[in-house]
Design an enzyme around this catalytic site. Structure first.
Site, PDB file in Angstrom:
ATOM      1  N   ASP A  91       0.792  -1.185  -0.081  1.00  8.13           N
ATOM      2  CA  ASP A  91      -0.144   0.079  -0.056  1.00  8.13           C
ATOM      3  C   ASP A  91       0.769   1.325  -0.112  1.00  8.13           C
ATOM      4  O   ASP A  91       1.864   1.379   0.612  1.00  8.13           O
ATOM      5  CB  ASP A  91      -0.902   0.024   1.311  1.00  8.13           C
ATOM      6  CG  ASP A  91      -2.388  -0.081   0.913  1.00  8.13           C
ATOM      7  OD1 ASP A  91      -2.648   0.152  -0.184  1.00  8.13           O
ATOM      8  OD2 ASP A  91      -3.000  -0.723   1.799  1.00  8.13           O
ATOM      9  N   GLU A 123      -5.371   4.170  -3.237  1.00 12.16           N
ATOM     10  CA  GLU A 123      -6.849   4.582  -3.119  1.00 12.16           C
ATOM     11  C   GLU A 123      -7.325   5.857  -3.979  1.00 12.16           C
ATOM     12  O   GLU A 123      -6.404   6.657  -4.426  1.00 12.16           O
ATOM     13  CB  GLU A 123      -7.284   4.867  -1.648  1.00 12.16           C
ATOM     14  CG  GLU A 123      -6.884   3.658  -0.719  1.00 12.16           C
ATOM     15  CD  GLU A 123      -7.404   4.052   0.699  1.00 12.16           C
ATOM     16  OE1 GLU A 123      -7.877   5.153   0.781  1.00 12.16           O
ATOM     17  OE2 GLU A 123      -6.962   3.373   1.676  1.00 12.16           O
ATOM     18  N   GLU A 190     -14.374  -1.851  -1.690  1.00 12.32           N
ATOM     19  CA  GLU A 190     -14.545  -1.728  -0.155  1.00 12.32           C
ATOM     20  C   GLU A 190     -15.773  -1.181   0.064  1.00 12.32           C
ATOM     21  O   GLU A 190     -16.174  -0.034  -0.213  1.00 12.32           O
ATOM     22  CB  GLU A 190     -13.277  -1.289   0.515  1.00 12.32           C
ATOM     23  CG  GLU A 190     -13.386  -1.430   2.064  1.00 12.32           C
ATOM     24  CD  GLU A 190     -12.145  -1.110   2.725  1.00 12.32           C
ATOM     25  OE1 GLU A 190     -12.303  -1.066   4.009  1.00 12.32           O
ATOM     26  OE2 GLU A 190     -11.329  -0.836   2.285  1.00 12.32           O
TER      27      GLU A 190
END
Length: 292
Positions: A91, A123, A190
């Site tokens: 990440d 993200e 998500e």
């Protein structure tokens, strides 16, 4: 294709894409340390994510926002030393790709060169398309992440399910398309309704990996601490706990405490001894000194 762990010696980005074509489910778990990564890899999990969930799962931060590039890199190296079969993904944390594209690419390169990652995850939807394209042009495989994006917790007003209105759902579908068009090899969904996740999964040519997005995704990911029952906070609705290691550990720690305080640990079998001849010699020396 044989789906057994013996049939595949190394999971790669092309193989993950192939799984989508063949309708084969993809598995992913987080890991943050060497022993956990060893066990996850041995279990035949397809992808290991050194997630920014490290912040809460291991380091005790209140959210993922606080974790740094160096902290993720430290844990990534440990996981790399354990990982043989799984595709290793790191990440990119909050702040490392929000200022300049060059800084983001440098961070991704560090994760590959210094940490041994084979892909990175970041993200965001359409707003990340140009950055994803730049990374892909630099030969860095990228996994996208839309829906409930924890790094945006303040902007979202909390950890809330996303895509519950028609407009919000269409916005997420557009985000998914933009990420695919930019060259990402997979997409985490998500915290969205299962119906929307199924629509996006059918829409996309790249695999979708769900977490709180229902069973219709191409694969699933969980935070390993949640799966093992090691998270100290209440579990989210979508978490299935496959073990209660927190309970097991509490019991073990309490037993150790009691055994030490009551003199039951260590016992004779758990202690080292001198050879008989040396013990006898020592006893004679003590006797001689006492008598003198």
């Amino acid at each position: 294709m044989d789906r057994s762990s013996e049939a595949v010696s190394k999971i790669t980005v092309p193989l993950i894409l192939e799984r989508k074509l063949h309708g084969q489910k993809i598995t992913c778990l987080t890991a943050y340390d060497y022993p956990t990564a060893c066990l996850v890899d041995e279990a035949g999990i397809d992808m290991i994510l050194v997630g920014d969930s490290l912040a809460q799962a291991v380091l005790g931060y209140d959210s993922t926002i606080a974790v740094t590039v160096d902290e993720i890199l430290h844990h990534l190296r440990a996981v790399r030393r354990a990982t043989r079969r799984a595709l290793l993904i790191a990440d990119i944390p909050f702040g490392a790709y929000h200022v300049t594209t060059d800084e983001a690419v440098r961070t991704a390169i560090r994760f590959l060169k210094e940490g041994g990652a084979e892909a990175v995850k970041l993200e965001g939807g359409k707003k990340r398309a140009a950055l994803i394209r730049r990374m892909v042009d630099a030969e860095i495989p990228v996994m996208g992440h839309i829906g409930l994006t924890p790094q945006s917790v303040h902007a979202l007003g909390g950890y809330r399910v996303q895509g519950r209105t028609i407009d919000a759902a269409n916005e997420l579908r557009a985000d998914a398309q933009a990420i695919e068009d930019a060259g990402a090899f997979a997409l985490v969904l998500e915290g969205i309704p299962r119906e929307l996740a199924e629509l996006i999964t059918r829409q996309c040519r790249i695999p979708t990996i769900g977490i709180g997005a229902g069973p219709g995704c191409d694969g699933q990911v969980l935070v390993v601490n949640d799966l093992l029952g090691l998270s100290l906070a209440p579990a989210a609705k979508f978490v299935r706990r496959y073990a209660d290691l927190a309970g097991t550990m509490r019991e073990a720690f309490a037993r150790f405490r009691d055994d030490v305080t009551e003199g039951r640990y260590p016992n004779d079998q758990e202690s080292y001894h001198w050879p008989v001849q040396m013990r006898e010699q020592f006893e004679k020396e003590l006797t001689r000194r006492f008598e003198s």
